[in-house]
Design a protein around this motif. Structure first.
Motif, PDB file in Angstrom:
ATOM      1  N   ARG A 109     110.417  75.356  63.579  1.00  0.00           N
ATOM      2  CA  ARG A 109     111.643  74.908  62.903  1.00  0.00           C
ATOM      3  C   ARG A 109     112.277  76.042  62.104  1.00  0.00           C
ATOM      4  NH1 ARG A 109     109.888  69.967  59.430  1.00  0.00           N
ATOM      5  NH2 ARG A 109     112.026  70.225  58.654  1.00  0.00           N
ATOM      6  N   LEU A 110     111.459  76.846  61.436  1.00  0.00           N
ATOM      7  CA  LEU A 110     111.986  77.950  60.641  1.00  0.00           C
ATOM      8  C   LEU A 110     112.629  79.036  61.497  1.00  0.00           C
ATOM      9  CD1 LEU A 110     109.052  78.273  58.090  1.00  0.00           C
ATOM     10  CD2 LEU A 110     111.429  77.790  57.465  1.00  0.00           C
ATOM     11  N   ARG A 111     112.067  79.272  62.677  1.00  0.00           N
ATOM     12  CA  ARG A 111     112.577  80.348  63.527  1.00  0.00           C
ATOM     13  C   ARG A 111     113.582  79.858  64.555  1.00  0.00           C
ATOM     14  NH1 ARG A 111     109.958  80.906  68.552  1.00  0.00           N
ATOM     15  NH2 ARG A 111     110.052  83.184  68.528  1.00  0.00           N
ATOM     16  N   ALA A 112     113.928  78.572  64.528  1.00  0.00           N
ATOM     17  CA  ALA A 112     114.829  78.031  65.541  1.00  0.00           C
ATOM     18  C   ALA A 112     116.200  78.692  65.492  1.00  0.00           C
ATOM     19  CB  ALA A 112     114.958  76.521  65.369  1.00  0.00           C
ATOM     20  N   ALA A 113     116.704  78.953  64.290  1.00  0.00           N
ATOM     21  CA  ALA A 113     118.049  79.512  64.178  1.00  0.00           C
ATOM     22  C   ALA A 113     118.231  80.168  62.822  1.00  0.00           C
ATOM     23  CB  ALA A 113     119.103  78.425  64.374  1.00  0.00           C
ATOM     24  N   ALA A 114     119.096  81.171  62.786  1.00  0.00           N
ATOM     25  CA  ALA A 114     119.505  81.818  61.541  1.00  0.00           C
ATOM     26  C   ALA A 114     120.970  82.190  61.683  1.00  0.00           C
ATOM     27  CB  ALA A 114     118.656  83.055  61.251  1.00  0.00           C
ATOM     28  N   GLY A 115     121.720  82.081  60.594  1.00  0.00           N
ATOM     29  CA  GLY A 115     123.131  82.427  60.665  1.00  0.00           C
ATOM     30  C   GLY A 115     123.983  81.588  59.742  1.00  0.00           C
ATOM     31  N   LEU A 116     125.282  81.586  60.017  1.00  0.00           N
ATOM     32  CA  LEU A 116     126.236  80.927  59.144  1.00  0.00           C
ATOM     33  C   LEU A 116     126.237  79.417  59.291  1.00  0.00           C
ATOM     34  CD1 LEU A 116     129.289  83.339  59.525  1.00  0.00           C
ATOM     35  CD2 LEU A 116     127.785  83.100  57.549  1.00  0.00           C
ATOM     36  N   GLU A 117     126.095  78.935  60.502  1.00  0.00           N
ATOM     37  CA  GLU A 117     126.299  77.518  60.770  1.00  0.00           C
ATOM     38  C   GLU A 117     125.007  76.840  61.208  1.00  0.00           C
ATOM     39  OE1 GLU A 117     128.979  76.315  59.870  1.00  0.00           O
ATOM     40  OE2 GLU A 117     130.462  77.918  59.945  1.00  0.00           O
ATOM     41  N   VAL A 118     123.931  77.131  60.507  1.00  0.00           N
ATOM     42  CA  VAL A 118     122.657  76.518  60.861  1.00  0.00           C
ATOM     43  C   VAL A 118     122.089  75.806  59.633  1.00  0.00           C
ATOM     44  CG1 VAL A 118     122.190  78.272  62.607  1.00  0.00           C
ATOM     45  CG2 VAL A 118     121.296  78.588  60.304  1.00  0.00           C
ATOM     46  N   PRO A 119     121.450  74.661  59.825  1.00  0.00           N
ATOM     47  CA  PRO A 119     120.848  73.960  58.691  1.00  0.00           C
ATOM     48  C   PRO A 119     119.581  74.659  58.223  1.00  0.00           C
ATOM     49  CG  PRO A 119     120.348  72.808  60.724  1.00  0.00           C
ATOM     50  CD  PRO A 119     121.298  73.925  61.089  1.00  0.00           C
ATOM     51  N   GLU A 120     119.328  74.566  56.931  1.00  0.00           N
ATOM     52  CA  GLU A 120     118.083  75.094  56.392  1.00  0.00           C
ATOM     53  C   GLU A 120     116.964  74.068  56.580  1.00  0.00           C
ATOM     54  OE1 GLU A 120     119.135  75.939  52.363  1.00  0.00           O
ATOM     55  OE2 GLU A 120     120.891  77.084  52.995  1.00  0.00           O
ATOM     56  N   VAL A 121     115.744  74.542  56.655  1.00  0.00           N
ATOM     57  CA  VAL A 121     114.590  73.661  56.812  1.00  0.00           C
ATOM     58  C   VAL A 121     114.180  73.140  55.435  1.00  0.00           C
ATOM     59  CG1 VAL A 121     112.197  73.500  57.579  1.00  0.00           C
ATOM     60  CG2 VAL A 121     113.827  74.916  58.852  1.00  0.00           C
ATOM     61  N   ASP A 122     114.112  71.836  55.305  1.00  0.00           N
ATOM     62  CA  ASP A 122     113.778  71.209  54.027  1.00  0.00           C
ATOM     63  C   ASP A 122     112.257  71.145  53.882  1.00  0.00           C
ATOM     64  OD1 ASP A 122     113.610  69.790  51.710  1.00  0.00           O
ATOM     65  OD2 ASP A 122     114.728  68.039  52.421  1.00  0.00           O
ATOM     66  N   LEU A 123     111.673  72.257  53.448  1.00  0.00           N
ATOM     67  CA  LEU A 123     110.232  72.315  53.273  1.00  0.00           C
ATOM     68  C   LEU A 123     109.762  71.422  52.129  1.00  0.00           C
ATOM     69  CD1 LEU A 123     109.579  76.150  53.702  1.00  0.00           C
ATOM     70  CD2 LEU A 123     109.076  74.335  55.345  1.00  0.00           C
ATOM     71  N   ALA A 124     110.607  71.241  51.126  1.00  0.00           N
ATOM     72  CA  ALA A 124     110.211  70.413  49.981  1.00  0.00           C
ATOM     73  C   ALA A 124     109.965  68.967  50.397  1.00  0.00           C
ATOM     74  CB  ALA A 124     111.278  70.478  48.888  1.00  0.00           C
ATOM     75  N   ALA A 125     110.682  68.513  51.417  1.00  0.00           N
ATOM     76  CA  ALA A 125     110.491  67.130  51.870  1.00  0.00           C
ATOM     77  C   ALA A 125     109.117  66.909  52.476  1.00  0.00           C
ATOM     78  CB  ALA A 125     111.574  66.777  52.889  1.00  0.00           C
ATOM     79  N   GLU A 126     108.472  67.998  52.916  1.00  0.00           N
ATOM     80  CA  GLU A 126     107.163  67.906  53.548  1.00  0.00           C
ATOM     81  C   GLU A 126     106.022  68.217  52.570  1.00  0.00           C
ATOM     82  OE1 GLU A 126     107.016  67.096  56.693  1.00  0.00           O
ATOM     83  OE2 GLU A 126     108.968  67.589  57.541  1.00  0.00           O
ATOM     84  N   LYS A 127     106.367  68.487  51.313  1.00  0.00           N
ATOM     85  CA  LYS A 127     105.387  69.048  50.381  1.00  0.00           C
ATOM     86  C   LYS A 127     104.126  68.188  50.226  1.00  0.00           C
ATOM     87  CE  LYS A 127     104.798  70.792  45.668  1.00  0.00           C
ATOM     88  NZ  LYS A 127     103.465  70.175  45.541  1.00  0.00           N
ATOM     89  N   ASP A 128     104.287  66.915  49.955  1.00  0.00           N
ATOM     90  CA  ASP A 128     103.117  66.075  49.691  1.00  0.00           C
ATOM     91  C   ASP A 128     102.188  66.030  50.904  1.00  0.00           C
ATOM     92  OD1 ASP A 128     104.068  65.585  47.181  1.00  0.00           O
ATOM     93  OD2 ASP A 128     104.881  63.606  47.636  1.00  0.00           O
ATOM     94  N   ARG A 129     102.775  65.870  52.069  1.00  0.00           N
ATOM     95  CA  ARG A 129     101.951  65.810  53.285  1.00  0.00           C
ATOM     96  C   ARG A 129     101.258  67.142  53.536  1.00  0.00           C
ATOM     97  NH1 ARG A 129     102.827  66.730  58.711  1.00  0.00           N
ATOM     98  NH2 ARG A 129     105.026  67.243  58.385  1.00  0.00           N
ATOM     99  N   HIS A 130     101.990  68.230  53.333  1.00  0.00           N
ATOM    100  CA  HIS A 130     101.389  69.550  53.557  1.00  0.00           C
ATOM    101  C   HIS A 130     100.297  69.862  52.543  1.00  0.00           C
ATOM    102  CE1 HIS A 130     105.035  71.216  55.998  1.00  0.00           C
ATOM    103  NE2 HIS A 130     104.273  70.396  56.696  1.00  0.00           N
ATOM    104  N   ASP A 131     100.515  69.465  51.295  1.00  0.00           N
ATOM    105  CA  ASP A 131      99.492  69.739  50.282  1.00  0.00           C
ATOM    106  C   ASP A 131      98.223  68.932  50.556  1.00  0.00           C
ATOM    107  OD1 ASP A 131     101.251  71.460  49.094  1.00  0.00           O
ATOM    108  OD2 ASP A 131     101.759  70.160  47.416  1.00  0.00           O
ATOM    109  N   ALA A 132      98.391  67.723  51.080  1.00  0.00           N
ATOM    110  CA  ALA A 132      97.211  66.936  51.461  1.00  0.00           C
ATOM    111  C   ALA A 132      96.470  67.602  52.609  1.00  0.00           C
ATOM    112  CB  ALA A 132      97.629  65.520  51.847  1.00  0.00           C
ATOM    113  N   LEU A 133      97.215  68.145  53.559  1.00  0.00           N
ATOM    114  CA  LEU A 133      96.603  68.841  54.688  1.00  0.00           C
ATOM    115  C   LEU A 133      95.923  70.129  54.231  1.00  0.00           C
ATOM    116  CD1 LEU A 133      96.250  68.816  57.780  1.00  0.00           C
ATOM    117  CD2 LEU A 133      98.430  70.047  57.947  1.00  0.00           C
ATOM    118  N   GLN A 134      96.522  70.789  53.270  1.00  0.00           N
ATOM    119  CA  GLN A 134      95.953  72.042  52.765  1.00  0.00           C
ATOM    120  C   GLN A 134      94.554  71.846  52.207  1.00  0.00           C
ATOM    121  OE1 GLN A 134      98.432  74.291  50.041  1.00  0.00           O
ATOM    122  NE2 GLN A 134      96.670  75.163  48.984  1.00  0.00           N
TER     123      GLN A 134
END
Length: 349
Positions: free
Chosen positions: A69-94
């Motif tokens: 998702r992070l490497r899918a696109a970069a530039g002016l008209e691309v959405p940013e990846v909302d990593l904060a929305a995944e925080k709780d799940r990722h911290d549990a996995l960590q």
């Protein structure tokens, strides 16, 4: 004649888990950490976790998914990846590997630099300038360690914005490209979003009845004093770079609109009249704050707490250090209820 640069760059393939395993365990990973600004204790703590993540199929699968998702696109008209929305799940996995927060995001960021570096190249950043942008990952990890005493990352969406390619580090300051509501720039309209940018959530063009224009957001990394001459040099460098390498963003402006590359915004706890009271009107901090015409003012207790002390709530304010005028002034205001007022400022050059 050189063709115009693309508005964005998209990855032509996806990483497989096997690819990510190789990248996490390759001998070149030490150099990669250095390029990304991850040094000293952070590097020492992270290296064994790279091996552990590569050996854990569930962690590896999630790192791979986020990296793609992070490497899918970069530039002016691309959405940013909302990593904060995944925080709780990722911290549990960590917790399968280590206590703390931010490790899954850090690992995904490590293996997903190719697209944003290609975008930087398309917009004529040198390899050294490109890595300087991405080395903000290491800086944010150092800020996290200063506040918590351990490896990790709090500023998830700030770093994912860097990977979307719209941030450049020029001298003392950093600058990001975003669209801002024209009504707000004119001194009217509703309160801005937390980062002051209010971009379209999906990266699409703004609605016709809510016109916006491209501006340069200004950010102040924790790199020592805000020397006025260095600050001026950064603004001059930003105007020169963005007007030369993003000429299309200045097209179609009305005669009453500022030229692109000369309109700067800053949304920060630093834009506060309280700094002159605490550190004196002649201090670097107060002089920086005085540069800006304020568009919005807001209570920024948490911002002052984080950027002055590296702490996040809940915090026993009485226990905060008071070894400098700035620390004393901020701590006293947080403790007695006055709080801290910052806001969104605009500057034309």
């Amino acid at each position: 004649m050189k063709p115009p640069p693309p508005a964005g760059i998209r990855a032509e393939d996806e990483l497989a888990a096997a690819d990510v395993r190789v990248m996490l365990t390759a001998p070149s990973r030490t150099a990669l950490l250095e390029n990304l600004g991850i040094t000293d204790q952070d590097a020492s703590d992270l290296l064994p976790l790279l091996d552990a993540a590569a050996a854990d199929e569930e962690v590896l699968a999630e790192v791979t998914a986020i990296a793609n998702r992070l490497r899918a696109a970069a530039g002016l008209e691309v959405p940013e990846v909302d990593l904060a929305a995944e925080k709780d799940r990722h911290d549990a996995l960590q917790r399968r590997l280590a206590p703390g927060e931010g490790l899954v995001a850090i690992l995904a960021l490590l293996v997903s630099t190719s697209t944003v570096r290609a975008w930087h190249n398309a917009r004529d950043l040198t390899p050294e300038q490109s890595w300087e942008v991405l080395a903000d990952l290491g800086q944010q990890m150092r800020v996290h360690r200063a506040g918590t005493g351990r490896l990790g990352l709090h500023q998830l969406n700030w770093v994912s914005m860097n990977w979307a390619g719209r941030l450049v580090h020029l001298g003392r300051l950093q600058f990001d490209l975003h669209r801002q509501r024209v009504a707000l720039l004119a001194g009217s309209g509703s309160t801005p979003s937390a980062d002051g940018s209010a971009p379209a959530a999906d990266g699409s063009a703004p609605l016709a009845d809510d016109p916006r224009r491209w501006v340069l957001g200004t950010h102040i990394p924790a790199r020592g004093p805000l020397d006025p001459a260095e600050v001026d040099a950064s603004f001059d460098a930003a105007t020169a770079y963005f007007t030369e390498h993003y000429p299309e963003l200045g097209a179609g402006r009305g005669t009453e609109e500022p030229a692109f590359g000369r309109e700067f915004l800053c949304d920060s706890w630093l834009l506060s009249d309280q700094l002159a009271e605490i550190t004196g009107e002649g201090s670097n901090l107060a002089r920086f704050a005085a540069r800006w015409e304020m568009l919005e003012r807001s209570r920024m207790d948490d911002g002052a707490l984080f950027f002055v002390f590296g702490r996040r709530p809940p915090v026993d304010v009485a226990s905060l250090p008071r070894t400098s005028r700035l620390e004393r002034g901020v701590a006293e205001r947080l403790e007695d209820g006055r709080g801290w007022t910052g806001g969104l400022g605009r500057m034309l050059r």
